[in-house]
Design a protein around this motif. Sequence first.
Motif, short mmCIF file in Angstrom:
data_model
loop_
_atom_site.label_atom_id
_atom_site.label_comp_id
_atom_site.label_asym_id
_atom_site.label_seq_id
_atom_site.Cartn_x
_atom_site.Cartn_y
_atom_site.Cartn_z
N ASP A 188 0.88 -1.17 0.00
CA ASP A 188 0.00 0.00 0.00
C ASP A 188 0.91 1.22 0.00
O ASP A 188 1.35 1.68 1.04
N ILE A 189 1.20 1.72 -1.19
CA ILE A 189 2.19 2.79 -1.34
C ILE A 189 1.55 4.17 -1.21
O ILE A 189 2.03 5.04 -0.48
N ASN A 194 19.87 -14.16 -8.48
CA ASN A 194 19.52 -12.89 -7.85
C ASN A 194 18.01 -12.75 -7.95
O ASN A 194 17.47 -12.41 -9.00
N CYS A 195 17.32 -13.05 -6.87
CA CYS A 195 15.86 -13.06 -6.88
C CYS A 195 15.34 -11.72 -6.39
O CYS A 195 15.65 -11.29 -5.27
N ARG A 196 14.56 -11.06 -7.20
CA ARG A 196 14.07 -9.72 -6.89
C ARG A 196 12.55 -9.72 -6.80
O ARG A 196 11.88 -10.49 -7.49
N VAL A 197 12.01 -8.85 -5.96
CA VAL A 197 10.57 -8.66 -5.87
C VAL A 197 10.24 -7.24 -6.32
O VAL A 197 10.75 -6.27 -5.75
N VAL A 198 9.40 -7.13 -7.35
CA VAL A 198 9.01 -5.83 -7.88
C VAL A 198 7.48 -5.78 -7.94
O VAL A 198 6.86 -6.62 -8.58
N ASP A 199 6.90 -4.81 -7.28
CA ASP A 199 5.45 -4.61 -7.29
C ASP A 199 5.12 -3.64 -8.41
O ASP A 199 5.43 -2.45 -8.32
N VAL A 200 4.50 -4.15 -9.48
CA VAL A 200 4.27 -3.31 -10.66
C VAL A 200 2.80 -2.95 -10.85
O VAL A 200 2.45 -2.34 -11.85
N ASP A 201 1.93 -3.35 -9.93
CA ASP A 201 0.52 -2.99 -10.09
C ASP A 201 0.34 -1.49 -9.90
O ASP A 201 0.66 -0.94 -8.85
N ARG A 202 -0.15 -0.82 -10.92
CA ARG A 202 -0.28 0.64 -10.88
C ARG A 202 -1.73 1.09 -10.86
O ARG A 202 -2.04 2.26 -11.05
N PHE A 203 -2.63 0.13 -10.65
CA PHE A 203 -4.06 0.44 -10.54
C PHE A 203 -4.61 1.11 -11.81
O PHE A 203 -5.54 1.89 -11.74
N GLU A 204 -3.98 0.84 -12.93
CA GLU A 204 -4.52 1.36 -14.18
C GLU A 204 -5.38 0.26 -14.79
O GLU A 204 -4.93 -0.56 -15.57
N LYS A 205 -6.62 0.23 -14.40
CA LYS A 205 -7.49 -0.87 -14.78
C LYS A 205 -8.14 -0.67 -16.16
O LYS A 205 -8.66 -1.61 -16.74
N THR A 206 -8.11 0.51 -16.64
CA THR A 206 -8.79 0.76 -17.91
C THR A 206 -7.98 0.24 -19.08
O THR A 206 -6.73 0.31 -19.09
N ARG A 230 4.32 2.93 -9.01
CA ARG A 230 2.97 3.47 -8.97
C ARG A 230 2.91 4.69 -9.88
O ARG A 230 3.62 5.68 -9.66
N TYR A 231 2.07 4.61 -10.91
CA TYR A 231 1.86 5.73 -11.82
C TYR A 231 3.19 6.33 -12.29
O TYR A 231 3.46 7.52 -12.14
N ASP A 232 4.03 5.47 -12.82
CA ASP A 232 5.32 5.85 -13.41
C ASP A 232 6.33 6.37 -12.40
O ASP A 232 7.36 6.94 -12.78
N GLU A 256 -0.34 -4.03 9.24
CA GLU A 256 -0.48 -2.77 8.49
C GLU A 256 -1.92 -2.60 8.02
O GLU A 256 -2.49 -1.50 8.10
N GLY A 257 -2.53 -3.69 7.57
CA GLY A 257 -3.92 -3.62 7.14
C GLY A 257 -4.87 -3.28 8.28
O GLY A 257 -5.83 -2.52 8.09
N GLN A 258 -4.60 -3.82 9.47
CA GLN A 258 -5.45 -3.51 10.62
C GLN A 258 -5.39 -2.02 10.96
O GLN A 258 -6.41 -1.40 11.29
N ASN A 259 -4.23 -1.44 10.89
CA ASN A 259 -4.09 -0.01 11.20
C ASN A 259 -4.74 0.89 10.14
O ASN A 259 -5.03 2.05 10.41
N ASN A 260 -4.96 0.34 8.96
CA ASN A 260 -5.59 1.11 7.89
C ASN A 260 -7.12 1.01 7.88
O ASN A 260 -7.78 1.71 7.11
N LEU A 261 -7.66 0.12 8.71
CA LEU A 261 -9.11 -0.02 8.77
C LEU A 261 -9.74 1.21 9.42
O LEU A 261 -9.35 1.63 10.52
N LEU A 262 -10.73 1.80 8.76
CA LEU A 262 -11.36 3.01 9.27
C LEU A 262 -12.08 2.75 10.59
O LEU A 262 -12.13 3.61 11.47
N GLN A 263 -12.65 1.56 10.73
CA GLN A 263 -13.44 1.27 11.93
C GLN A 263 -12.59 0.78 13.09
O GLN A 263 -13.11 0.47 14.16
N ASN A 264 -11.26 0.70 12.89
CA ASN A 264 -10.39 0.19 13.95
C ASN A 264 -9.86 1.33 14.82
O ASN A 264 -9.23 2.26 14.32
N ASN A 265 -10.11 1.25 16.12
CA ASN A 265 -9.64 2.27 17.05
C ASN A 265 -8.49 1.77 17.92
O ASN A 265 -8.02 2.49 18.80
N THR A 266 -8.06 0.56 17.69
CA THR A 266 -6.97 -0.03 18.47
C THR A 266 -5.68 -0.01 17.66
O THR A 266 -5.65 -0.53 16.54
#
Length: 474
Positions: free
Chosen positions: A6-7, A35-47, A77-79, A260-270
């Motif tokens: 979640d960038i 040399n094993c690399r991890v690259v996150d290339v999803d740019r949310f360009e769904k169209t 993300r978006y170039d 990280e996902g728990q802290n991003n939940l809007l309804q989470n106060n903990t």
Amino acid sequence: VNNLNDIIGAEYVKLNNSTISGIATVISQEYPQLNCRVVDVDRFEKTQRAEGSLDNKDLDYLISEILTPNNSSIAYRYDRRWQKTYENITLTSDKSRLRSQGVYLIFGSIDSGLGRVWAEYLQDKFNAQVVFVGDVEDRRQKEEGADEICSIKIQVDINNQEAVSNAIAEVESSLGEIDGVFYSTPMTNQNSASVISELKSSHWEYNYQTKINPLHILAECLADKQLDFVLVQSSLSSILGGLGLAAYAGANCYLDAFVEGQNNLLQNNTPWFSVNWDACQTETEQQNISGIGASLSEYSLTPQEVGEATEKILALSAGSQVIVSKGDLQTRIDRWLPSTPEDEAVTKVNNIEQHSRPNLTTEYVAPSNETEIAIAEIWQQVLGIDRVGVNDSFFELGGHSLLAIQTISRIRETFNVELAMNTILAETPTVRNLAANVIEQQPDAAELATIEELLAEVQNMSPEEIAKQLEERN
């Protein structure tokens, strides 16, 4: 990989993909020629393209990353190119969330994780009421008073949501509201860890049953409660990997992403905290450890240090992922995560400056046969030692797990044998022991003579005769 990070905020993250990061790190360590690399290339360009598919720009990014040595996690993300880095923080315990006489639930694998370490610290410093819920060893018969550190102990199946929910309700009925929760997960062990070539589904299942699934259940059971915090025990293997830790590191990466996902939940106060720990050992354990662990003991924490660090982490203003390292983290990353494959790294090894043999507990004994001489020369090149005796310990000479990988790889190449990684991870790996292992795998004189006869026979056969024999054999 898609949906790994979640960038830019409010991105959908596929938690299962998070395990890939830990696995990829270990692949490069166990197979140094890769040399094993991890690259996150999803740019949310769904169209105008199918979800998750790659366009030419994505491919350009990937090619660029492959050709550029780097040991960091990268996302696009978006170039724009994002590189994961780590920031040092100064911690104080002035505003810690820990309360005097507070009620704290320690959930999960109590004895194989940090559960009892936290319990003793909470009771000694805060006179807290500590509750164990989960996989709890009954120590009453082993040590009188060993379970006095907890007010209530409830043995439950941590993968049974109804049982966990009922246990939490029982705690609240007896002691009142729970102030905070600690999730204790197993340290690495034979059930959770194995070199990649020997990984089985049972290793993944163990990590799932002791780390991942119980965390989901815990989150569900706490969803309607407002607590001071939830602190999840993760591991530095998420960042540094480690020989044999592919499944273990992958599972801990999942824990980090889940928090990280728990802290991003809007309804989470903990506030949720994911803490990446090194090993925890008493001072006596640190002094007595041998083998590969001895080279890492300088980074291990004492129970007191774990308690103090926990208190300070819980003083942070918001939930987050916190890495605890006694050594400089970036230095350790650069040391443990090579940015170039072995063929380039070997050149560097061959060019390192040679040093005199250090003072060891064993006397120098020279190699006595061709196999011992060849293995000793490999050790000398990898370790930068001008001479190596057949009884010298690899770890006393300054070896560590990454150098062990290079050493095993070069022995395999030299002698054309399948040498298991654990042959150099024994408590006292020596040239003599390795040479005996290599000699045992090599054919004897009679076998060599038979092989030579078969080769000579094949060489005198025509292609038609070879094809006919193969057809008859099939």
